[in-house]
Design a protein around this motif. Structure first.
Motif, PDB file in Angstrom:
ATOM      1  N   LYS A  44       0.839  -1.215   0.000  1.00 14.99           N
ATOM      2  CA  LYS A  44       0.000   0.000   0.000  1.00 14.99           C
ATOM      3  C   LYS A  44       0.869   1.258   0.000  1.00 14.99           C
ATOM      4  N   HIS A  45       1.840   1.322   0.898  1.00 21.77           N
ATOM      5  CA  HIS A  45       2.666   2.534   0.973  1.00 21.77           C
ATOM      6  C   HIS A  45       3.577   2.653  -0.244  1.00 21.77           C
ATOM      7  N   LEU A  46       4.065   1.525  -0.740  1.00 18.49           N
ATOM      8  CA  LEU A  46       4.922   1.564  -1.938  1.00 18.49           C
ATOM      9  C   LEU A  46       4.130   2.105  -3.134  1.00 18.49           C
ATOM     10  N   HIS A  47       2.916   1.616  -3.318  1.00 21.20           N
ATOM     11  CA  HIS A  47       2.103   2.114  -4.435  1.00 21.20           C
ATOM     12  C   HIS A  47       1.765   3.596  -4.242  1.00 21.20           C
ATOM     13  N   ASN A  48       1.482   3.991  -2.998  1.00 22.27           N
ATOM     14  CA  ASN A  48       1.205   5.416  -2.762  1.00 22.27           C
ATOM     15  C   ASN A  48       2.427   6.268  -3.084  1.00 22.27           C
ATOM     16  N   ALA A  49       3.608   5.756  -2.738  1.00 17.21           N
ATOM     17  CA  ALA A  49       4.842   6.493  -3.060  1.00 17.21           C
ATOM     18  C   ALA A  49       5.006   6.612  -4.572  1.00 17.21           C
TER      19      ALA A  49
ATOM     20  N   LYS B  44       9.268   9.151   3.378  1.00 19.84           N
ATOM     21  CA  LYS B  44       8.016   9.403   4.105  1.00 19.84           C
ATOM     22  C   LYS B  44       7.137   8.147   4.119  1.00 19.84           C
ATOM     23  N   HIS B  45       6.929   7.547   2.941  1.00 20.39           N
ATOM     24  CA  HIS B  45       6.045   6.381   2.895  1.00 20.39           C
ATOM     25  C   HIS B  45       6.686   5.168   3.571  1.00 20.39           C
ATOM     26  N   LEU B  46       7.996   5.032   3.441  1.00 19.60           N
ATOM     27  CA  LEU B  46       8.680   3.918   4.097  1.00 19.60           C
ATOM     28  C   LEU B  46       8.553   4.024   5.613  1.00 19.60           C
ATOM     29  N   HIS B  47       8.757   5.223   6.154  1.00 27.29           N
ATOM     30  CA  HIS B  47       8.614   5.394   7.607  1.00 27.29           C
ATOM     31  C   HIS B  47       7.161   5.158   8.033  1.00 27.29           C
ATOM     32  N   ASN B  48       6.215   5.634   7.218  1.00 23.32           N
ATOM     33  CA  ASN B  48       4.808   5.387   7.567  1.00 23.32           C
ATOM     34  C   ASN B  48       4.502   3.891   7.571  1.00 23.32           C
ATOM     35  N   ALA B  49       5.061   3.174   6.619  1.00 28.64           N
ATOM     36  CA  ALA B  49       4.855   1.723   6.574  1.00 28.64           C
ATOM     37  C   ALA B  49       5.450   1.075   7.828  1.00 28.64           C
TER      38      ALA B  49
END
Ligand SMILES: [Cu+2]
Ligand SMILES: [Fe+3]
Ligand SMILES: [Fe+3]
Lengths: 307, 307
Positions: A44-49, B44-49
């Motif tokens: 999910k976060h990878l796709h959002n990135a 940002k997204h990696l830390h959120n994950a």
């Protein structure tokens, strides 16, 4: 986009808008539930990135190449992916998540790659600097619980660089074995003290893909000068931490983000011949007063995190 | 946590709450602005994950090991990180982001690793199946623009597996050179047609870390059966796409998420001796009617994405 339970969604065909939903819907019933959770969140976060970045095909391929080269840099004595985790702050974040402590307790920080077990056990007052280089320093303090009660018999394992910025294990030919390593034990009052020298900043290995990335990001590879400690006592949560010198040029720029505000110590110059003589130090010398505050051992909170 | 412009925040010391802010604040002024943007978003997204997952130290290290092994699986003929990107839907997502087309135009899908340049150019009607295995199939259709006007002289480059599920380049000893590859040209009416066989599903290489991950996720390694196409014509946006057979057991489970609803074709059985004779096919045969709709070449929209 709103994640509705749309009847037209069968979870099979790719759609840009719900790309991670499509991917995650494929995980089968036989997958381990924790693995399913971890991969779903990562996806999910990878796709959002990716959606926020909108990479070109060339940028995507540059990422593929970087990840490949980072893996290929790894060997028995080099872990480039840990370096990547370090310089992106992920290692510190994972450490922080796993070591949330009651207010007042000494914070954790990362272990780093230079710890070795089996350093010599010394009586309080001993000098761990065996190469006689650097500024003589007295470190002393008390180990207590969070209520301020002394903890006797705590084990204080310390290691640091020499005055040239290298650990003994990095310079097996040049430095005496166990230079700047030692294990001390707090006395009946919880007190400990030892002689050492002021530690020096040092760079992480920067001749690989991670060092290249740091350069491209206009970042330097240096860790702020520090001493490492592992402090353990029966019934208390183990502390893995550093103390930092306050005047290191990299204090606010530690390349692996290991510095926490509460871990910056003072290194005062003391000009006191009587005190120097009492501890067996040359005069003047540096003095670091540093107490360790131990939190109770945490109760197991989840099946995947047994203590 | 609220991202306030708190005076106490100096961007230097690690804080769990604003961990990615601390990390991103370190990027220097000399960094390329696009690299800065990309790394900041990724961080940002990696830390959120990581914050959502709350990995244990052991889970973090399992991730380090997986990333390392994936890099070490790569060689001149194996790109395990592209496989990882494929099975996580990232390759398709990047493709989709870079090929948003006007409604009605044929959608793009991924190129895949088996394209080779220089396949034979054939007249319409030729048979690209050189190993005489599989169900004879006539593929025919028209190349048009989005308004339905025929596009003459379009180049249609096709490649697919044989009836055993292998590309010629995977079986250089067993299959004739250029088996099931060919280049056709649309005629004055925009029409093209050729003979082939029905393609077969096949697994991606699953003997490495990515295959192990698929297994752990209770996912299979199979791609839905497809024919690949690259369609080009002067002044139009190049189409890289597939068409899929409607009855493949993996149609809704393509392991790389290459299937889009609008790319599923029909493969009708035709029992018509006259038509078979007209096209030089055995009777009965399979018929796939498939039109390609070309969008105009997009204008350059940003300096990093020139067309
Ligand atoms: Cu995210
Ligand atoms: Fe260190
Ligand atoms: Fe293919």
């Amino acid at each position: 986009m709103l994640q509705t339970t749309d009847d037209s969604f069968d979870g099979g065909y790719f759609e840009e808008e719900r790309s991670s939903e499509v991917v995650n819907s494929r995980i089968g019933d036989a997958a381990d539930p924790r693995l399913k959770e971890v991969l779903s969140v990562l996806t999910k976060h990878l796709h959002n990135a990716v959606k926020e970045i909108e990479p070109t095909h060339e940028e995507w391929f540059a990422a593929i190449r970087f990840l490949t080269e980072t893996g290929q840099m790894c060997s028995d004595w080099r872990q480039e992916y840990i370096l990547l985790s370090d310089v992106l702050g992920v290692t510190m974040l994972v450490d922080a998540i796993n070591h949330r402590r009651p207010s007042g307790a000494t914070p954790n920080t990362i272990l780093g790659p230079f710890y070795i077990e089996g350093a010599p056990e010394y009586p309080n007052g001993a000098n761990i600097c065996l190469d006689h280089k650097g500024e003589p320093t007295l470190v002393r303090g008390r180990v207590t619980d969070v209520d301020g009660n002394p903890v006797a018999g705590a084990r204080i394992d310390v290691w640091q660089t020499n005055d040239d910025g290298f650990y003994d294990v990095q310079q097996k030919e040049e430095q005496p074995e166990y230079n700047l390593r030692g294990v001390f034990t707090s006395d009946a009052n919880g007190d400990y003290w030892f002689q050492t020298v002021k530690p020096r900043f040092y760079p992480i290995p920067d001749d690989g893909p991670v060092g290249k990335l740091l350069g491209d990001l206009d970042r330097h590879p240096n860790r702020a000068a520090h001493m490492h400690f592992i402090v353990t006592a029966e019934g208390y949560d183990e502390i893995i931490t550093h103390i930092f010198t306050p005047d290191c040029p990299y204090l606010k720029e530690d390349t692996v983000f290991g510095v926490k505000k509460d871990l910056v110590a003072e290194f005062h110059t003391v000009d006191d011949p009587a005190m120097a003589a009492q501890y067996g130090l040359p005069n003047p010398f540096l003095l670091t007063d540093w107490n360790f505050v131990l939190a109770p051992k945490p109760q197991p909170t989840s099946p995947r995190d047994p203590q």
